[in-house]
Design a protein around this motif. Structure first.
Motif, PDB file in Angstrom:
ATOM      1  N   TYR A 249     122.476  28.550 103.899  1.00 62.47           N
ATOM      2  CA  TYR A 249     120.864  28.681 104.009  1.00 62.47           C
ATOM      3  C   TYR A 249     120.950  29.673 105.258  1.00 62.47           C
ATOM      4  O   TYR A 249     120.183  30.680 105.170  1.00 62.47           O
ATOM      5  N   GLN A 250     121.848  29.698 106.003  1.00 63.57           N
ATOM      6  CA  GLN A 250     121.805  30.618 107.610  1.00 63.57           C
ATOM      7  C   GLN A 250     122.235  31.950 107.079  1.00 63.57           C
ATOM      8  O   GLN A 250     121.592  32.903 107.567  1.00 63.57           O
ATOM      9  N   LEU A 251     123.085  31.927 105.944  1.00 65.87           N
ATOM     10  CA  LEU A 251     123.501  33.477 105.623  1.00 65.87           C
ATOM     11  C   LEU A 251     122.223  34.046 104.839  1.00 65.87           C
ATOM     12  O   LEU A 251     121.927  35.317 104.863  1.00 65.87           O
ATOM     13  N   LEU A 252     121.528  33.166 103.961  1.00 67.11           N
ATOM     14  CA  LEU A 252     120.490  33.748 103.156  1.00 67.11           C
ATOM     15  C   LEU A 252     119.307  34.133 103.991  1.00 67.11           C
ATOM     16  O   LEU A 252     118.629  35.068 103.903  1.00 67.11           O
ATOM     17  N   LYS A 253     119.136  33.551 104.930  1.00 69.79           N
ATOM     18  CA  LYS A 253     118.062  33.586 105.867  1.00 69.79           C
ATOM     19  C   LYS A 253     118.444  34.832 106.879  1.00 69.79           C
ATOM     20  O   LYS A 253     117.417  35.938 106.890  1.00 69.79           O
ATOM     21  N   LEU A 254     119.519  34.806 107.290  1.00 70.62           N
ATOM     22  CA  LEU A 254     119.795  36.094 108.135  1.00 70.62           C
ATOM     23  C   LEU A 254     119.592  37.585 107.191  1.00 70.62           C
ATOM     24  O   LEU A 254     118.896  38.449 107.557  1.00 70.62           O
ATOM     25  N   ARG A 255     120.157  37.145 105.977  1.00 70.85           N
ATOM     26  CA  ARG A 255     120.164  38.637 105.320  1.00 70.85           C
ATOM     27  C   ARG A 255     118.587  38.889 104.745  1.00 70.85           C
ATOM     28  O   ARG A 255     118.236  40.012 104.696  1.00 70.85           O
ATOM     29  N   THR A 256     117.860  37.774 104.433  1.00 70.91           N
ATOM     30  CA  THR A 256     116.499  38.049 104.121  1.00 70.91           C
ATOM     31  C   THR A 256     115.780  38.510 105.529  1.00 70.91           C
ATOM     32  O   THR A 256     114.924  39.264 105.336  1.00 70.91           O
ATOM     33  N   ASP A 257     115.917  37.932 106.504  1.00 69.98           N
ATOM     34  CA  ASP A 257     115.333  38.354 107.891  1.00 69.98           C
ATOM     35  C   ASP A 257     115.635  39.785 108.150  1.00 69.98           C
ATOM     36  O   ASP A 257     114.577  40.694 108.508  1.00 69.98           O
ATOM     37  N   ILE A 258     116.637  40.347 107.862  1.00 68.31           N
ATOM     38  CA  ILE A 258     117.156  41.836 108.190  1.00 68.31           C
ATOM     39  C   ILE A 258     116.646  42.702 106.869  1.00 68.31           C
ATOM     40  O   ILE A 258     115.923  43.622 107.180  1.00 68.31           O
ATOM     41  N   PHE A 259     117.058  42.689 105.933  1.00 69.80           N
ATOM     42  CA  PHE A 259     117.009  43.624 104.862  1.00 69.80           C
ATOM     43  C   PHE A 259     115.689  43.343 104.114  1.00 69.80           C
ATOM     44  O   PHE A 259     115.205  44.330 103.520  1.00 69.80           O
ATOM     45  N   VAL A 260     114.819  42.296 104.100  1.00 72.36           N
ATOM     46  CA  VAL A 260     113.542  42.234 103.544  1.00 72.36           C
ATOM     47  C   VAL A 260     112.393  42.229 104.581  1.00 72.36           C
ATOM     48  O   VAL A 260     111.494  43.143 104.499  1.00 72.36           O
ATOM     49  N   VAL A 261     112.479  41.420 105.480  1.00 74.63           N
ATOM     50  CA  VAL A 261     111.312  41.457 106.408  1.00 74.63           C
ATOM     51  C   VAL A 261     111.623  42.428 107.718  1.00 74.63           C
ATOM     52  O   VAL A 261     110.566  43.372 107.622  1.00 74.63           O
ATOM     53  N   GLU A 262     112.724  42.761 108.226  1.00 72.82           N
ATOM     54  CA  GLU A 262     112.697  43.678 109.653  1.00 72.82           C
ATOM     55  C   GLU A 262     112.664  45.241 108.945  1.00 72.82           C
ATOM     56  O   GLU A 262     112.009  46.027 109.290  1.00 72.82           O
ATOM     57  N   GLN A 263     113.173  45.329 107.600  1.00 72.06           N
ATOM     58  CA  GLN A 263     113.393  46.698 107.101  1.00 72.06           C
ATOM     59  C   GLN A 263     112.029  46.828 106.130  1.00 72.06           C
ATOM     60  O   GLN A 263     112.255  48.112 105.510  1.00 72.06           O
ATOM     61  N   ASP A 264     111.348  45.746 105.995  1.00 74.15           N
ATOM     62  CA  ASP A 264     110.133  45.827 105.251  1.00 74.15           C
ATOM     63  C   ASP A 264     110.275  46.439 103.769  1.00 74.15           C
ATOM     64  O   ASP A 264     109.846  47.438 103.292  1.00 74.15           O
ATOM     65  N   CYS A 265     111.275  45.859 103.376  1.00 77.98           N
ATOM     66  CA  CYS A 265     111.736  46.086 101.932  1.00 77.98           C
ATOM     67  C   CYS A 265     111.887  45.078 100.880  1.00 77.98           C
ATOM     68  O   CYS A 265     112.791  44.264 100.692  1.00 77.98           O
ATOM     69  N   PRO A 266     110.643  44.722 100.154  1.00 79.81           N
ATOM     70  CA  PRO A 266     110.772  43.729  99.358  1.00 79.81           C
ATOM     71  C   PRO A 266     111.517  43.975  98.189  1.00 79.81           C
ATOM     72  O   PRO A 266     111.300  44.986  97.344  1.00 79.81           O
ATOM     73  N   TYR A 267     112.793  43.380  98.088  1.00 80.31           N
ATOM     74  CA  TYR A 267     113.588  43.759  96.874  1.00 80.31           C
ATOM     75  C   TYR A 267     114.330  41.993  96.513  1.00 80.31           C
ATOM     76  O   TYR A 267     114.425  41.426  97.317  1.00 80.31           O
ATOM     77  N   PRO A 268     115.047  42.103  95.438  1.00 80.40           N
ATOM     78  CA  PRO A 268     115.522  40.766  95.252  1.00 80.40           C
ATOM     79  C   PRO A 268     116.792  40.519  96.014  1.00 80.40           C
ATOM     80  O   PRO A 268     118.189  41.042  95.494  1.00 80.40           O
ATOM     81  N   GLU A 269     116.839  40.081  97.149  1.00 74.81           N
ATOM     82  CA  GLU A 269     118.248  39.799  98.052  1.00 74.81           C
ATOM     83  C   GLU A 269     118.978  38.853  97.246  1.00 74.81           C
ATOM     84  O   GLU A 269     120.247  39.051  97.361  1.00 74.81           O
TER      85      GLU A 269
END
Length: 155
Positions: free
Chosen positions: A18-38
């Motif tokens: 859970y922490q791994l998927l949340k960390l990656r989503t927080d950075i690659f999708v939310v922070e970088q404003d990049c909606p993609y299939p993480e």
């Protein structure tokens, strides 16, 4: 102090996953404003590098198995905002590179965000492509021959 480990997908606890998927989503999708299939269905075959402060996951990377090109791939390198510039990504990468050398691997591929070219270059990765857009973010392909890794990076 920070603890790091390399583990398989099946060794991840529910909390770690859970922490791994949340960390990656927080950075690659939310922070970088990049909606993609993480979630790309490749984590199950990967070796995961994890950095913790206590029980809190603060950094990660993943190593994907050798491709037909003969290279393994390192990707999804991420560190929580409050822990950047603390050497966490460098430590994870050094451990991953040392592990891959011990396993007899000789070639590592990496898709780097273009602004991190010098960071990855400091490990011995060399540019193998022009800059291109991936999910709206400038990237370039980089590669390292493990036999050429300077000894100082292995410590």
């Amino acid at each position: 102090m920070y603890q790091t480990t390399l583990i398989t997908f099946n060794e991840l606890t529910v909390s770690s996953l859970y922490q791994l998927l949340k960390l990656r989503t927080d950075i690659f999708v939310v922070e970088q404003d990049c909606p993609y299939p993480e979630l790309d269905n490749r984590d199950q075959d990967a070796l995961h590098g994890l950095a913790y402060e206590g029980e809190k996951l603060i950094g990660c990377l993943r190593i994907l198995p050798r491709k037909s090109s003969g290279a393994v791939s390192i990707g999804r390198v991420a560190v929580q905002v409050d822990y950047r510039s603390h050497g966490i990504a460098r430590r994870l990468l050094n451990e991953a590179i040392a592990y891959l050398q011990e396993q007899g691997e000789v070639l590592i591929d990496l898709q780097a965000q273009a602004h991190l070219k010098e960071f990855y270059g400091s490990f011995g990765f060399e540019e193998k492509s022009e800059i291109y857009l991936e999910d709206g973010i400038p990237h370039l392909d980089m590669q390292m021959q493990l036999s050429e890794v300077p000894k100082r990076l292995q410590e």
